[in-house]
Design a protein around this motif. Structure first.
Motif: not given
Length: 244
Positions: A153-163, A196-203
């Motif tokens: 995952x390389x500390x990539x931010x989107x994959x962190x926020x998504x999961x 600013x919508x905090x859910x996986x669909x808006x990452x």
């Protein structure tokens, strides 16, 4: 405006310079010489920013983009770069190459080099460090085992926020989705979501064509450029918030 501490500058002392790639190489060469919790508390930038708290983590890996850019710009020579060289007598071999003769491997006027320099300048600062809900999430953000499959995952931010919303992934470190949203707000990570919508669909994804829930080793110049622009924008936004 608040004046923020630069723990890289404090850690390196007189060896600190405006060459941010060199700073990171010197930091790695020193910090990687030891191990264990006590060593990490005194030698990892993330822990230094959080007064030794072992839940601390680097938001965006500095080494991964350094390697992507260095290998991309030296592709014709077939060069590979390693933070710790396994097949060299000197494990710091590649870090010394980059620290001592950066311009030979990263042409200073190349767009990727310019972007990498700006990213590394920000990556030293408080804006690139977060406090996790559980310290076990730290190594899992770089490499995880999901359903028996090893995923980089390389500390990539989107994959962190998504999961953080998936129980099999990082969701297991939170009580529920509300707790995950609270953590995002606490750590100032809202800029990783559309509107600013905090859910996986808006990452917001790292690059076009790559789903937000997936990570990828980047090798093509256009992809690396887009990723660096994302990372710089993200860290600049966080830095501005800290300076208010």
């Amino acid at each position: 405006m608040k004046e923020m501490r630069n723990m890289m500058k404090e850690y390196l002392g007189n060896n600190y310079s405006s060459n941010h790639l060199r700073n990171f190489c010197l930091y790695w060469m020193r910090a990687l010489k030891g191990s264990g919790d006590e060593w990490r508390q005194k030698n990892d930038l993330d822990c230094l920013y959080f007064e030794g708290d072992l839940r601390a983590d680097t938001l965006m890996s500095a080494w991964a983009p350094v390697r992507w850019v260095a290998e991309c710009l030296n592709k014709e020579y077939g060069m590979k770069f390693y933070k710790q060289a396994k097949y060299k007598k000197d494990t710091d071999y590649y870090l010394k190459l980059l620290a001592e003769d950066r311009d030979a491997y990263l042409p200073p006027k190349h767009e990727l080099t310019i972007l990498l320099d700006r990213f590394l300048e920000l990556a030293e600062l408080r804006c690139n460090y977060i406090l996790l809900p559980d310290r076990q999430m730290n190594p899992a953000r770089y490499i995880s085992v999901i359903d028996g499959k090893e995923l980089w995952l390389y500390d990539e931010v989107p994959v962190t926020l998504y999961h953080i919303f998936d129980e099999k992934w990082f969701g297991k470190y939170f009580k529920n989705n509300i707790d995950a949203v609270t953590w995002v707000k606490r750590e100032g990570l809202e800029c990783g979501f559309e509107n600013g919508i905090i859910d996986k669909e808006h990452v917001i994804p790292l690059i076009k064509g790559l789903p937000a829930g997936e990570a990828k080793e980047l090798t093509e110049e256009a992809e690396i450029k887009e990723a660096l622009e994302y990372m710089i924008c993200f860290l600049e936004t966080r830095q501005s918030a800290f300076e208010k």
